[in-house]
Design an enzyme around this catalytic site. Structure first.
Site, PDB file in Angstrom:
ATOM      1  N   THR A  87     -26.205 -15.410 -61.983  1.00 46.38           N
ATOM      2  CA  THR A  87     -27.620 -15.156 -61.734  1.00 46.38           C
ATOM      3  C   THR A  87     -28.066 -13.773 -62.195  1.00 46.38           C
ATOM      4  O   THR A  87     -29.088 -13.633 -62.877  1.00 46.38           O
ATOM      5  CB  THR A  87     -27.921 -15.326 -60.236  1.00 46.38           C
ATOM      6  OG1 THR A  87     -27.614 -16.669 -59.865  1.00 46.38           O
ATOM      7  CG2 THR A  87     -29.373 -15.030 -59.917  1.00 46.38           C
ATOM      8  N   LYS A 171     -34.779 -14.496 -54.743  1.00 48.09           N
ATOM      9  CA  LYS A 171     -33.607 -13.624 -54.613  1.00 48.09           C
ATOM     10  C   LYS A 171     -33.949 -12.207 -55.037  1.00 48.09           C
ATOM     11  O   LYS A 171     -34.737 -11.998 -55.971  1.00 48.09           O
ATOM     12  CB  LYS A 171     -32.461 -14.133 -55.490  1.00 48.09           C
ATOM     13  CG  LYS A 171     -31.934 -15.511 -55.131  1.00 48.09           C
ATOM     14  CD  LYS A 171     -30.816 -15.904 -56.088  1.00 48.09           C
ATOM     15  CE  LYS A 171     -30.276 -17.295 -55.804  1.00 48.09           C
ATOM     16  NZ  LYS A 171     -29.210 -17.689 -56.757  1.00 48.09           N
ATOM     17  N   ARG A 173     -31.988 -10.097 -56.646  1.00 47.20           N
ATOM     18  CA  ARG A 173     -31.525  -9.792 -57.999  1.00 47.20           C
ATOM     19  C   ARG A 173     -32.446 -10.371 -59.074  1.00 47.20           C
ATOM     20  O   ARG A 173     -32.532  -9.825 -60.170  1.00 47.20           O
ATOM     21  CB  ARG A 173     -30.092 -10.251 -58.209  1.00 47.20           C
ATOM     22  CG  ARG A 173     -29.748 -11.681 -57.846  1.00 47.20           C
ATOM     23  CD  ARG A 173     -28.234 -11.862 -57.912  1.00 47.20           C
ATOM     24  NE  ARG A 173     -27.769 -13.198 -57.580  1.00 47.20           N
ATOM     25  CZ  ARG A 173     -27.415 -13.595 -56.371  1.00 47.20           C
ATOM     26  NH1 ARG A 173     -27.514 -12.741 -55.355  1.00 47.20           N
ATOM     27  NH2 ARG A 173     -26.949 -14.814 -56.152  1.00 47.20           N
ATOM     28  N   ASP A 300     -31.427 -23.491 -57.769  1.00 52.01           N
ATOM     29  CA  ASP A 300     -30.054 -23.002 -57.669  1.00 52.01           C
ATOM     30  C   ASP A 300     -29.451 -23.327 -56.310  1.00 52.01           C
ATOM     31  O   ASP A 300     -28.304 -23.762 -56.213  1.00 52.01           O
ATOM     32  CB  ASP A 300     -30.031 -21.497 -57.911  1.00 52.01           C
ATOM     33  CG  ASP A 300     -28.621 -20.931 -57.963  1.00 52.01           C
ATOM     34  OD1 ASP A 300     -27.885 -21.255 -58.911  1.00 52.01           O
ATOM     35  OD2 ASP A 300     -28.247 -20.168 -57.046  1.00 52.01           O
ATOM     36  N   HIS A 304     -26.146 -25.732 -55.812  1.00 48.69           N
ATOM     37  CA  HIS A 304     -24.933 -25.309 -55.105  1.00 48.69           C
ATOM     38  C   HIS A 304     -24.663 -26.167 -53.871  1.00 48.69           C
ATOM     39  O   HIS A 304     -23.521 -26.495 -53.567  1.00 48.69           O
ATOM     40  CB  HIS A 304     -25.054 -23.849 -54.673  1.00 48.69           C
ATOM     41  CG  HIS A 304     -24.902 -22.864 -55.774  1.00 48.69           C
ATOM     42  ND1 HIS A 304     -23.784 -22.793 -56.565  1.00 48.69           N
ATOM     43  CD2 HIS A 304     -25.737 -21.884 -56.228  1.00 48.69           C
ATOM     44  CE1 HIS A 304     -23.931 -21.824 -57.455  1.00 48.69           C
ATOM     45  NE2 HIS A 304     -25.114 -21.257 -57.266  1.00 48.69           N
ATOM     46  N   ASP A 345     -32.009 -18.479 -65.723  1.00 46.87           N
ATOM     47  CA  ASP A 345     -30.987 -17.444 -65.789  1.00 46.87           C
ATOM     48  C   ASP A 345     -29.631 -17.991 -66.212  1.00 46.87           C
ATOM     49  O   ASP A 345     -28.763 -17.257 -66.667  1.00 46.87           O
ATOM     50  CB  ASP A 345     -30.855 -16.729 -64.436  1.00 46.87           C
ATOM     51  CG  ASP A 345     -30.595 -17.700 -63.296  1.00 46.87           C
ATOM     52  OD1 ASP A 345     -30.881 -18.917 -63.439  1.00 46.87           O
ATOM     53  OD2 ASP A 345     -30.101 -17.261 -62.241  1.00 46.87           O
ATOM     54  N   HIS A 489     -21.611 -22.476 -61.202  1.00 48.16           N
ATOM     55  CA  HIS A 489     -21.796 -22.206 -62.631  1.00 48.16           C
ATOM     56  C   HIS A 489     -21.014 -20.943 -62.947  1.00 48.16           C
ATOM     57  O   HIS A 489     -20.187 -20.504 -62.162  1.00 48.16           O
ATOM     58  CB  HIS A 489     -23.287 -22.029 -62.938  1.00 48.16           C
ATOM     59  CG  HIS A 489     -23.975 -21.108 -61.966  1.00 48.16           C
ATOM     60  ND1 HIS A 489     -23.959 -19.734 -62.083  1.00 48.16           N
ATOM     61  CD2 HIS A 489     -24.650 -21.359 -60.820  1.00 48.16           C
ATOM     62  CE1 HIS A 489     -24.589 -19.186 -61.065  1.00 48.16           C
ATOM     63  NE2 HIS A 489     -25.028 -20.156 -60.277  1.00 48.16           N
TER      64      HIS A 489
END
Length: 555
Positions: A87, A171, A173, A300, A304, A345, A489
C-alpha cells in the site's frame, strides 16, 4: 450517499443525488482540445487493491461513477511496476512520478537497525524519532518525513501558493503519500471518526464530518442485499480456523471499525468528507487549479478479509461504483470544471482455497519455516551466531542481517541463508542488496520487465534489506487463514502489479489505449493537463497524451 446513514449524509450536506452517468452524459458539452484552459480542480482517486483483473471483471456491470470513468481515457494495462506491491509504496508513486527506489517508500514497514529505539521496525508513514513511539503496537506518530520527493500538490503550491491541496483517505499512508508535504488539510479514518497529524486540529467541517462518521459507526449495519448479478459469486469457501468466506453481506455490529472499513460505507464516508471540504473551501472556484485527493480503502479491506471473488467483493464493487457516481454528481452540481484520475496502489489475488477451486490447483499458503524469525533462529543456532539474526516484516521481501555480526559471521550467515532460501520449493528467487545496487532502473515498458527490473525499482540503498526474497506465483504469504485475514498482495507477479488508469473530464473524448503504462506517469500527465512544468530528469514517469488525434495534452 447510499451507504451513509441519514445522520451522516445530513450532517455533511452531501446526500446522494441519485443522478446516473447516462443522465449526465445527455447534456451537450464542448470538446476539450489542446487550447482548452486547464481544469479548475483535479480530483485524484486511488482505490486500494483495485486490480486490473477486478476492473475488467466488473467493467460491464458498472452504471455509476466507474462507468463514467470507463467512458473516458482508459489505460487498462497500468502498472505499479515495482516489485514491492504494498500500500505505502504504491501510493507513493501515484502523485510523485517516481518509483519507490526514489520516493524512499520501499515497503509498508522496513527495518532501521541503527535507530536508537528498541523497536527497529519503521512504518513508512511515521516519525520514529518521536519519544515513546513504536510501529509494532500501532502507537506511532504519523508523518510524511520518509517521503523523499515532492508530490504534485507540492509542485502546484510551489508555482502558486494560492493552490489548495486537500487529501482524505481511509488509511493514513494513503492520505500522506499522495497529499505530500504541503497539503492544506490531510486526514484519514479512525475508530473515532477522522484524525490528522499529532497536534493538528481538524477544521470545523472536518470536525463535523468526524462526529457524523463516528455516529454512523456506532450504529449496527444490517447485511446488504445481494444484486442478482452477484449470485454466481455466492459460494462458501471453508478456511483453516473454521468458518467460511464468500457468502457474506457485509453486515457489522455497532462500533465494529474493521467491519465499517471493509464495506462501501467507509468509501462513502471519505467521499462525503471530500465533497464537504471542497464545498466549504470553494475548491475549483478560484483563479488557480486546486487538487482534491481521495484514498478509498474499503476494497483492500474486503480483499484481505474475504478474498477477491466472493459475494463480498461483488457488493463492494457495486457500492464503490454507486458512491463514486454520487460524488461526481455532487461535483457536477457545483458547475466547476474538474478532471478526474483514478488508479490503484496495487492489485491483489484471491485466497488459495478458492484459487484451487478455480483452475489454479497449485495455489498454496506459505511454509512457516520461511518466517524470518524461525529461519534466523535456525541458522543462528547452527552457526553459533548471536540472536536475533534476521529481521523482516514477513516470509518474503526485504530481509536484514543483524549489525552485531563480524565480517566473518556475516559471510557465513549469508551463505547459509542463501542456500536455504534457494533450495526451498516455494522460493522463486533471492537477490542481494549488493546485486541490486549495481543494477540500473529499467526504462523499458513495464510489461516486459525482468525480475531484477521489478526489484530494482523498489530498492533504496539506505532503506532496503540485505536480501530480497521472492515467492513463487500464487504462494500466499499468510501461513494459516482465519476470519478477518485470508488473502493479501505484495508480490512481483502481474496480478499484484497491474492496475487500471482512468482519466475523465467533461468534453474529453474517450478512447482506450491497451499498451502498458505506469502509475509514475500520472504526475507528468496531470501536470501537462494544467500546464505545470516538471523537470523530466527528476521523475521516472512520462506524460501520457489524453487527447485523441494530432493534438496533445502534454503541454
Amino acid at each position: 450517499m447510499k451507504y451513509l446513514n441519514t445522520a451522516l449524509a445530513a450532517a455533511l450536506c452531501v446526500a446522494g443525488t441519485g443522478a446516473s452517468f447516462a443522465q449526465d452524459a445527455a447534456a451537450p458539452v464542448q470538446k476539450v482540445t489542446a487550447q482548452t484552459p486547464p481544469p479548475k480542480l483535479i480530483v485524484m482517486v486511488a482505490v486500494d487493491q483495485f486490480s486490473a483483473d477486478i476492473f475488467a471483471e466488473y467493467r460491464g456491470k458498472f452504471t455509476g461513477g466507474l462507468a463514467r470513468l470507463a467512458s473516458g481515457v482508459v489505460f487498462p494495462a497500468g502498472y505499479q511496476s515495482h516489485g514491492a506491491t504494498e500500500t505505502c509504496p504504491g501510493h507513493s508513486t501515484i502523485l510523485t512520478g517516481n518509483h519507490p527506489a526514489h520516493t524512499g517508500i520501499i515497503a509498508n514497514n522496513y527495518f532501521d537497525l541503527s535507530t536508537p529505539r528498541d523497536d527497529k521496525r519503521v512504518y513508512c508513514a511515521e516519525d520514529e524519532g518521536v519519544a515513546g513511539t513504536t510501529s509494532g503496537s500501532g502507537k506511532y506518530a504519523a508523518s510524511v518525513k520518509h517521503l523523499l520527493v515532492p508530490t504534485l500538490g507540492d509542485l502546484m503550491k510551489a508555482r502558486d501558493p494560492r493552490t489548495q491541496v486537500v487529501s482524505v483517505a481511509g488509511k493514513d499512508r494513503a492520505a500522506i503519500m499522495m497529499g505530500g508535504h504541503q497539503a492544506d488539510e490531510l486526514m484519514w479514518l479512525v475508530p473515532t471518526g477522522l484524525t490528522s497529524y499529532r497536534g493538528t486540529a481538524l477544521s470545523p467541517v472536518a470536525t463535523q464530518a468526524s462526529a457524523a462518521i463516528a455516529a454512523a459507526m456506532a450504529q449496527p449495519r444490517p447485511g446488504l442485499t445481494l444484486p442478482a448479478d452477484c449470485a454466481a459469486k455466492d459460494i462458501a469457501i471453508p478456511i483453516d480456523k473454521g468458518g467460511t468466506v464468500g457468502t457474506g453481506r457485509l453486515a457489522r455490529d455497532a462500533g465494529n471499525f474493521r467491519g465499517f472499513m471493509a464495506s462501501p460505507e467507509a468509501d462513502g464516508a471519505v467521499l462525503a468528507t471530500a465533497a464537504a471540504l471542497r464545498q466549504t473551501r470553494k475548491m475549483g472556484e478560484g483563479d488557480t487549479t486546486d487538487l482534491l485527493i481521495v484514498g478509498l480503502s474499503a476494497t483492500d479491506y474486503v480483499g484481505h478479509t474475504y478474498g477477491t471473488e466472493g459475494s463480498e467483493m461483488c457488493l463492494q464493487m457495486a457500492g464503490l461504483d454507486r458512491e463514486l457516481g454520487d460524488f461526481f454528481a455532487r461535483l457536477d452540481a457545483s458547475g466547476i470544471d474538474y478532471a478526474v484520475a483514478l488508479t490503484a496502489d496495487h492489485g491483489g489475488h484471491d485466497l488459495p482455497e478458492r484459487n484451487r477451486q478455480n483452475a489454479w490447483p497449485a495455489a498454496e499458503r506459505v511454509d512457516r519455516g520461511l518466517d524470518a524469525d524461525q529461519l534466523g533462529k535456525a541458522v543462528a543456532e547452527k552457526l553459533g551466531l548471536p540472536q536475533p539474526l534476521l529481521y523482516s516484516d514477513g516470509p518474503f521481501g526485504d530481509m536484514y542481517l543483524s549489525k552485531a555480526l563480524t565480517p566473518a559471521q556475516r559471510k557465513a550467515a549469508s551463505a547459509e541463508l542463501l542456500a536455504r532460501w534457494r533450495a526451498h520449493p516455494q522460493v522463486e528467487a533471492v537477490v542481494t542488496g549488493e546485486e541490486l545496487a549495481k543494477y540500473p532502473i529499467s526504462k523499458r515498458s513495464p510489461d516486459v520487465w525482468s525480475m531484477m527490473d521489478k526489484l530494482r525499482a523498489s530498492y533504496n540503498p539506505q532503506r532496503s534489506g540485505d536480501f530480497i526474497v521472492v515467492l513463487k506465483p500464487r504462494v500466499t504469504p499468510i501461513p494459516e487463514s482465519g476470519l478477518g485475514y485470508v488473502a493479501t498482495h505484495g508480490s512481483v507477479w502481474d496480478y499484484d502489479r497491474r492496475v487500471p488508469m482512468l482519466f475523465w473530464r467533461k468534453g474529453l473524448a474517450g478512447f482506450e489505449q491497451p499498451n502498458a503504462v505506469m502509475t509514475v506517469d500520472i504526475l507528468p500527465t496531470l501536470a501537462g493537463l494544467i500546464g505545470l512544468p516538471v523537470d523530466a530528469t527528476k521523475i521516472d514517469g512520462r506524460c501520457l497524451d489524453l487527447l485523441s488525434g494530432p493534438d496533445s495534452s502534454c503541454r
